[in-house]
Design an enzyme around this catalytic site. Structure first.
Site, PDB file in Angstrom:
ATOM      1  N   MET A  47       7.373  -3.348   6.046  1.00 21.14           N
ATOM      2  CA  MET A  47       6.687  -2.002   6.191  1.00 21.14           C
ATOM      3  C   MET A  47       7.657  -1.033   5.558  1.00 21.14           C
ATOM      4  SD  MET A  47       4.057  -1.981   8.313  1.00 21.14           S
ATOM      5  CE  MET A  47       4.204  -0.433   9.190  1.00 21.14           C
TER       6      MET A  47
ATOM      7  N   GLU B 130      -3.145  -4.210   1.740  1.00 20.38           N
ATOM      8  CA  GLU B 130      -3.165  -4.817   3.014  1.00 20.38           C
ATOM      9  C   GLU B 130      -3.777  -6.268   2.899  1.00 20.38           C
ATOM     10  OE1 GLU B 130      -1.298  -3.552   5.105  1.00 20.38           O
ATOM     11  OE2 GLU B 130      -1.106  -1.542   4.739  1.00 20.38           O
TER      12      GLU B 130
END
Length: 201
Positions: free
Chosen positions: A23, A94
């Site tokens: 992240m 993603e």
């Protein structure tokens, strides 16, 4: 032997690029940068994301730095094949949230001559390989691993530490829920979490 010769004699065969990391490492920003360059070159580009991801926008792909690009949300990886017909470049964000069929989809597109650019988390909040990402990385021609900066040590971070109590592998969140950590910081944080769970039993 015929297949090998056929591949080398035809320039229309495409390839797969994977952008992976933790992240806050800039995966989506790098994906958007590559896709915009393709658009500038007048190539036909289609961009997809899992419909599950609605953090910033229902349809657009948006980076943590608020850079965005229009995309098509899809429920299942197989839908991408139907919607990407006739494209030069396909972008997928993603990818870790897609079903395992995403691997076959990306390879089918590349075999048809499409440049496929995929971004996703390579590890989940426990530090384990995340969904189909290891298989995408194994079959890709190019893999770029990007890093964040560890919030506790200032070193390169490649782990996404979950700060809130939730055991689901798929949990959307931002800085309030996750922080990028180096290996050493991640090991300490996970050990502290496990000790806390034992104490609470």
């Amino acid at each position: 032997m015929f297949l090998e010769n056929n591949i080398h004699n035809h320039e229309e065969v495409g390839w797969i690029e994977v952008i992976c990391g933790s992240m806050f490492s800039g995966k989506t920003e790098e994906l958007i940068r590559r896709l915009r360059r393709a658009q500038f070159a007048k190539q036909k580009v289609e961009i997809f994301k899992p419909s599950f991801d609605t953090r910033y926008d229902d349809t657009n792909i948006v980076s943590h730095n608020a850079t965005e690009i229009p995309s098509t949300p899809v429920e299942a990886a197989a839908s991408i094949l139907l919607l990407a017909d006739g494209c030069d470049v396909v972008g997928i964000d993603e990818a870790q949230f897609f079903d395992d069929e995403i691997v076959n989809v990306c390879n089918d597109l590349a075999n048809r001559g499409v440049r496929v650019i995929v971004a996703g988390l390579d590890m989940d909040y426990k530090g384990n390989p995340f969904g189909p990402m290891p298989y995408l990385m194994a079959t890709a021609e190019y893999v770029t691993k990007v890093h964040a900066v560890c919030t506790r040590t200032g070193h390169l971070a490649n782990y996404s530490f979950r700060k809130v109590p939730n055991d689901s592998q798929r949990m959307l969140g931002e800085a309030e829920s996750y922080e990028p950590l180096s290996r050493a910081a991640f090991i300490k944080a996970r050990a502290k979490d496990e000790a806390q769970k034992t104490t609470n039993l």
